[in-house]
Design a protein around this motif. Structure first.
Motif, PDB file in Angstrom:
ATOM      1  N   GLY A 112       0.823  -1.200   0.000  1.00 47.83           N
ATOM      2  CA  GLY A 112       0.000   0.000   0.000  1.00 47.83           C
ATOM      3  C   GLY A 112       0.861   1.254   0.000  1.00 47.83           C
ATOM      4  O   GLY A 112       0.521   2.268  -0.615  1.00 47.83           O
ATOM      5  N   THR A 130      -7.275  -2.263   1.942  1.00 50.28           N
ATOM      6  CA  THR A 130      -6.832  -2.832   0.661  1.00 50.28           C
ATOM      7  C   THR A 130      -7.913  -2.687  -0.411  1.00 50.28           C
ATOM      8  O   THR A 130      -7.596  -2.550  -1.597  1.00 50.28           O
ATOM      9  CB  THR A 130      -6.454  -4.328   0.793  1.00 50.28           C
ATOM     10  N   THR A 144      -1.203  -9.675   3.434  1.00 52.34           N
ATOM     11  CA  THR A 144      -1.477  -9.628   1.999  1.00 52.34           C
ATOM     12  C   THR A 144      -0.393 -10.366   1.212  1.00 52.34           C
ATOM     13  O   THR A 144      -0.635 -10.766   0.071  1.00 52.34           O
ATOM     14  CB  THR A 144      -1.604  -8.175   1.496  1.00 52.34           C
ATOM     15  N   GLY A 203      -2.427  -2.578   2.336  1.00 51.12           N
ATOM     16  CA  GLY A 203      -3.238  -1.458   2.828  1.00 51.12           C
ATOM     17  C   GLY A 203      -2.497  -0.547   3.791  1.00 51.12           C
ATOM     18  O   GLY A 203      -3.105   0.296   4.455  1.00 51.12           O
ATOM     19  N   ALA A 253      -8.721  -8.145  -3.407  1.00 49.26           N
ATOM     20  CA  ALA A 253      -8.712  -7.258  -2.251  1.00 49.26           C
ATOM     21  C   ALA A 253      -9.174  -7.991  -0.995  1.00 49.26           C
ATOM     22  O   ALA A 253      -9.687  -9.107  -1.057  1.00 49.26           O
ATOM     23  CB  ALA A 253      -9.623  -6.059  -2.517  1.00 49.26           C
TER      24      ALA A 253
END
Length: 244
Positions: free
Chosen positions: A21, A87, A148, A60, A138
């Protein structure tokens, strides 16, 4: 006679691009920096134009990082769900930029939010890829306590991607932080086990183990280098390959 003007062919036909992110926030220190999102979308489009099927997973951390929230006293499960929602925001921003460039894109969430994006259904996602749509996965795996990075490796396996491309701020994997240490040495190739044993920080341990168990190579490259993503798919550029 060969045609020297022919479009170069990519080494892979289906890949997953994992970016943090933080990569979307530019020099702001927080949130989204639209010109940076646009630049990264342009890199994705340049690879899509080669005919490569592309999945994406975006972290994120530019909006909210569950682990940091937990460290500050927030209940871990709640903090992780907040990170998953971050995210989704990043995925929607990337979708907007890609579609402005004419690239059909689907945001697919592990947490149902039907008014905003599609729920994750594996066979439907595979069909989107076959139709040359970029799929942005996502909300991580949809479960707390998983990063992630792990979500990226999981989706890469489910989509049968030939490689995971990890876009970072440096051009590969080093034995120590090249920003802090001038004598840091870059690896051209490194094994999954070496990454785990030497704590090289490519991805978290569960993501590396999942890639190793399914023999999915991880290509670590600089996302800041213009044309780097496309170049590596054409067999050019500087990167580190993590393999068995």
């Amino acid at each position: 006679m060969s045609d020297d003007t022919a479009e170069p062919r990519a080494k892979f036909t289906r890949v997953l691009l994992k970016i943090s992110g933080e990569a979307l926030m530019g020099d702001q220190g927080f949130g989204l920096h639209p010109p940076t999102v646009e630049r990264i979308a342009g890199e994705v489009k340049s690879v899509h134009d080669l005919g490569v099927e592309i999945c994406m997973v975006i972290g994120g951390g530019n909006v909210f990082r569950g682990l940091q929230g937990s460290a500050q006293g927030m209940e871990r499960t709640t903090a992780d769900y907040m990170g998953m929602l971050a995210t989704v925001m990043n995925a929607l921003a990337m979708q907007s930029s890609l579609e402005r460039m004419g690239v059909n894109t689907r945001v697919i969430s592990a947490i149902r939010m039907d008014e905003v994006c599609e729920p994750y259904i594996r066979r439907r996602a595979v069909r989107h890829l076959e139709k040359k749509r970029v799929c942005i996965f996502a909300a991580g795996t949809g479960n707390p306590y998983f990063t992630t990075d792990t979500a990226a490796t999981l989706r890469a396996n489910e989509m049968r991607c030939q490689a995971i491309f990890k876009g970072t701020k440096v051009d590969g994997v080093y034995d120590k932080d090249p920003v802090k240490h001038a004598d840091a040495k870059r690896y051209d190739t490194v094994t999954y086990d070496e990454v785990l044993q030497k704590h090289l920080g490519v991805m978290d341990a569960s993501a590396i183990a999942l890639a190793r168990d399914n023999d999915v190579p991880i290509i670590v490259f600089s996302l800041d280098e213009t044309g780097g993503f496309r170049g590596i798919l054409n067999g050019e550029g500087t990167y580190t390959r993590v393999h068995g």
